[in-house]
Design a protein around this motif. Sequence first.
Motif, PDB file in Angstrom:
ATOM      1  N   ILE A  27      51.676 -37.920  11.373  1.00  0.00           N
ATOM      2  CA  ILE A  27      50.549 -37.614  12.217  1.00  0.00           C
ATOM      3  C   ILE A  27      49.437 -38.573  11.880  1.00  0.00           C
ATOM      4  CG2 ILE A  27      50.709 -35.047  12.231  1.00  0.00           C
ATOM      5  CD1 ILE A  27      48.816 -34.772  10.231  1.00  0.00           C
ATOM      6  N   GLY A  28      49.821 -39.519  11.056  1.00  0.00           N
ATOM      7  CA  GLY A  28      48.999 -40.695  10.579  1.00  0.00           C
ATOM      8  C   GLY A  28      47.833 -40.505   9.690  1.00  0.00           C
ATOM      9  N   ARG A  29      47.814 -39.562   8.863  1.00  0.00           N
ATOM     10  CA  ARG A  29      46.683 -39.069   8.061  1.00  0.00           C
ATOM     11  C   ARG A  29      47.140 -38.953   6.717  1.00  0.00           C
ATOM     12  NH1 ARG A  29      42.052 -35.690  10.145  1.00  0.00           N
ATOM     13  NH2 ARG A  29      41.219 -36.664   8.443  1.00  0.00           N
ATOM     14  N   PRO A  30      47.821 -39.868   6.024  1.00  0.00           N
ATOM     15  CA  PRO A  30      48.504 -39.633   4.534  1.00  0.00           C
ATOM     16  C   PRO A  30      47.593 -38.572   3.526  1.00  0.00           C
ATOM     17  CG  PRO A  30      48.528 -41.699   5.183  1.00  0.00           C
ATOM     18  CD  PRO A  30      47.779 -41.077   6.314  1.00  0.00           C
ATOM     19  N   LEU A  31      48.192 -37.494   3.125  1.00  0.00           N
ATOM     20  CA  LEU A  31      47.446 -36.712   2.356  1.00  0.00           C
ATOM     21  C   LEU A  31      46.828 -37.470   1.033  1.00  0.00           C
ATOM     22  CD1 LEU A  31      46.219 -33.999   2.174  1.00  0.00           C
ATOM     23  CD2 LEU A  31      48.366 -33.165   1.414  1.00  0.00           C
ATOM     24  N   ALA A  32      47.804 -38.439   0.592  1.00  0.00           N
ATOM     25  CA  ALA A  32      47.616 -39.204  -0.592  1.00  0.00           C
ATOM     26  C   ALA A  32      45.994 -39.968  -0.579  1.00  0.00           C
ATOM     27  CB  ALA A  32      48.466 -40.211  -1.154  1.00  0.00           C
ATOM     28  N   GLN A  33      46.191 -40.343   0.846  1.00  0.00           N
ATOM     29  CA  GLN A  33      44.898 -41.212   0.907  1.00  0.00           C
ATOM     30  C   GLN A  33      43.363 -40.202   0.995  1.00  0.00           C
ATOM     31  OE1 GLN A  33      44.757 -43.765   4.272  1.00  0.00           O
ATOM     32  NE2 GLN A  33      42.535 -44.340   4.091  1.00  0.00           N
ATOM     33  N   ARG A  34      43.614 -39.178   1.565  1.00  0.00           N
ATOM     34  CA  ARG A  34      42.651 -38.164   1.429  1.00  0.00           C
ATOM     35  C   ARG A  34      42.297 -37.562   0.148  1.00  0.00           C
ATOM     36  NH1 ARG A  34      42.642 -34.165   6.426  1.00  0.00           N
ATOM     37  NH2 ARG A  34      40.864 -33.670   5.596  1.00  0.00           N
ATOM     38  N   LEU A  35      43.093 -37.441  -0.671  1.00  0.00           N
ATOM     39  CA  LEU A  35      42.931 -37.110  -1.974  1.00  0.00           C
ATOM     40  C   LEU A  35      42.080 -38.102  -2.653  1.00  0.00           C
ATOM     41  CD1 LEU A  35      46.274 -35.336  -2.933  1.00  0.00           C
ATOM     42  CD2 LEU A  35      43.937 -34.265  -2.566  1.00  0.00           C
ATOM     43  N   ALA A  36      42.585 -39.572  -2.376  1.00  0.00           N
ATOM     44  CA  ALA A  36      42.038 -40.606  -3.042  1.00  0.00           C
ATOM     45  C   ALA A  36      40.610 -40.726  -2.546  1.00  0.00           C
ATOM     46  CB  ALA A  36      42.906 -41.987  -2.678  1.00  0.00           C
TER      47      ALA A  36
END
Length: 157
Positions: free
Chosen positions: A101-110
């Motif tokens: 979906i183009g929203r990597p969860l790792a980036q959101r956590l970062a």
Amino acid sequence: MRHALPNVIEGRLIPLVLFIGFLEVVGTLSALLIALAWSVLTIAYRVSTNRRVPGLIVLSSVALSARTIATLVTGSMVVYFIQPTISTILIGCAFLISIPIGRPLAQRLADDIVPLDEATKAHPLVRQFFVRLSLLWSMTSLVNAGVTIWLLMTQST
């Protein structure tokens, strides 16, 4: 770290050590109840001395209480250990689903820890890094859950 570590030790590590330490000495049921007693008494002590009860300790106590009650009701240690495994599966799936979906969860956590500017987040190598990190975290969680379920089904507690 200095602020969080005592709460992690008090809310998570000590109940685990008590459970493992008493498992062979007094048996499974008693070890569960000793770990739960620590958790409940920790909250009671803090409340009785008008000290703040950290959220991590509350969450740990609630989770430990639910797991212990479910184990007592069913009489199965598998129930005790399967509950966090289900969470691990769901977390692994969340990381995996976040990639297409183009929203990597790792980036959101970062972003929660170290906010990156838009230009950095848009860089192809940074995006690729977070996609790969999300995939790694997903696979690690799912393998962890798979091994845990296999152990629960093939080994004694």
